[in-house]
Design an enzyme around this catalytic site. Structure first.
Site, mmCIF file in Angstrom:
data_model
loop_
_atom_site.group_PDB
_atom_site.id
_atom_site.type_symbol
_atom_site.label_atom_id
_atom_site.label_comp_id
_atom_site.label_asym_id
_atom_site.label_seq_id
_atom_site.Cartn_x
_atom_site.Cartn_y
_atom_site.Cartn_z
ATOM 1 C CG HIS A 56 -1.786 -1.174 1.361
ATOM 2 N ND1 HIS A 56 -2.568 -1.637 0.328
ATOM 3 C CD2 HIS A 56 -1.989 -2.023 2.407
ATOM 4 C CE1 HIS A 56 -3.226 -2.712 0.739
ATOM 5 N NE2 HIS A 56 -2.884 -2.974 1.989
ATOM 6 C CG HIS A 217 -6.126 -5.676 1.257
ATOM 7 N ND1 HIS A 217 -6.879 -4.689 1.839
ATOM 8 C CD2 HIS A 217 -5.044 -5.845 2.054
ATOM 9 C CE1 HIS A 217 -6.281 -4.280 2.955
ATOM 10 N NE2 HIS A 217 -5.167 -4.965 3.101
#
Length: 329
Positions: A56, A217
């Site tokens: 991320h 995700h």
């Protein structure tokens, strides 16, 4: 897909080593390399700690520094940090005022941060703020409740600034929880995530398809539809955001246009221009905007829109000085 990786299981650790070396004036590894922290801590200030899986970046380690986070814990790709990492971060960064944990609403993150807080309860004062800003809330989303996505940047910045000025734990928790209904995000993907261990995409889109309401995700969104032009994509993202925001008189709107890792700046700024045009008839003129790559999903081609309706006092916290590897003003 060709990558600059030796192996998926070592990618996060190697990346963190390079990150810390590149920003050693601001950050350092904590004990045994379990987390990354500010190089210089402020005595008597609440320690603001966050974290999540790798993949991320620059979230969360890129936001460590004055006016934002004190520490961040990173797990393997799309895998939550372990309780012992979080506990070590609390032990090393609590300088007497306690710890505030900022946690994205994903099952693994919530569970592991809760476990760490229970383990540390005897020696630290701890409060937790759960970030749940995703407007893509529905039965097809693979998580319980609203996910924490790019709105995490807003929460971490405001809480970091408030901690920097000396707010106590109770005040910080109240500030974070007060933002809950006034920060919403929505994402779109034109290509799924290719995972480092397999090279396979988490979901496959045809050349004329897009996925609306994706998470960070690599999980699919609320629905798949035919590829549309930029103006229509902006409408599909902004309408749910506007519909779910709690109204606020005299709001200072903050807009974030965030790339998921595979979208170049030229497209992000084009989207920003169209989003501002879309918002204007709705009476929303952003007081400030942030455009770039801040909360990624590895190499996903796509972007998200985050709109936060801030009070003047909260907006002042956003504008307060910050010095991190990613945000500086």
């Amino acid at each position: 897909m060709t990558r600059f990786l030796h192996a998926a299981d070592t990618a996060a650790a190697q990346s963190l080593a390079g990150f810390v070396a590149a920003h050693e004036d601001l950050v350092a590894f904590g004990v045994e390399g379990k987390f990354v922290r500010r190089r210089v801590l402020t005595p008597g200030k609440v320690a603001v700690i966050s974290g999540g899986g790798a993949g991320h970046e620059p979230l969360h380690c890129g936001f460590i520094g004055a006016g934002m986070l004190d520490a961040a814990c990173t797990g393997h790709v799309f895998t939550s940090p372990t309780p012992d990492q979080i506990l070590a971060a609390m032990d090393e960064t609590d300088t007497g005022a306690g710890c505030l944990l900022v946690v994205k609403n994903y099952d693994g993150d919530v569970m592991n941060f809760e476990m760490a807080a229970e383990m540390a309860a005897g020696r630290h004062r701890i409060e937790t703020v759960i970030v749940e800003d995703d407007a893509a809330y529905g039965p097809s989303v693979r998580s319980r409740g609203r996910r924490g996505v790019a709105g995490t940047v807003v929460v971490e910045k405001l809480l970091g600034a408030a901690a920097e000025r000396g707010d106590d734990l109770a005040g910080l928790k109240a500030l974070g929880e007060g933002l809950s209904g006034r920060v919403r995000s929505m994402g779109v993907a034109l290509r799924g995530v290719s995972l480092p261990d397999t090279g396979r995409e988490t979901f496959a889109l045809g050349p004329d398809e897009m996925e609306i309401g994706v998470g960070i995700h690599g999980e699919p969104g609320l629905y798949r539809t035919g590829r549309a032009g930029p103006e229509e994509i902006v409408r599909l993202l902004c309408e749910p955001v506007l519909a779910q925001l709690s109204p606020l008189a005299d709001a200072c709107p903050l807009l974030i246009v965030n790339g998921f890792g595979g979208t170049p700046p030229i497209e992000l700024h084009l989207a920003h221009n169209l989003i501002r045009t879309f918002l204007r008839p709705h009476g929303i003129v952003p007081a400030r905007a942030l455009v770039g790559t801040f909360v990624t999903s590895l190499d996903m081609a796509g972007l998200s829109v985050t709109l936060a309706l801030l009070t003047p006092a909260e907006f002042a916290l956003w504008c307060a000085p910050v010095a991190t590897p990613t945000l500086v003003w």
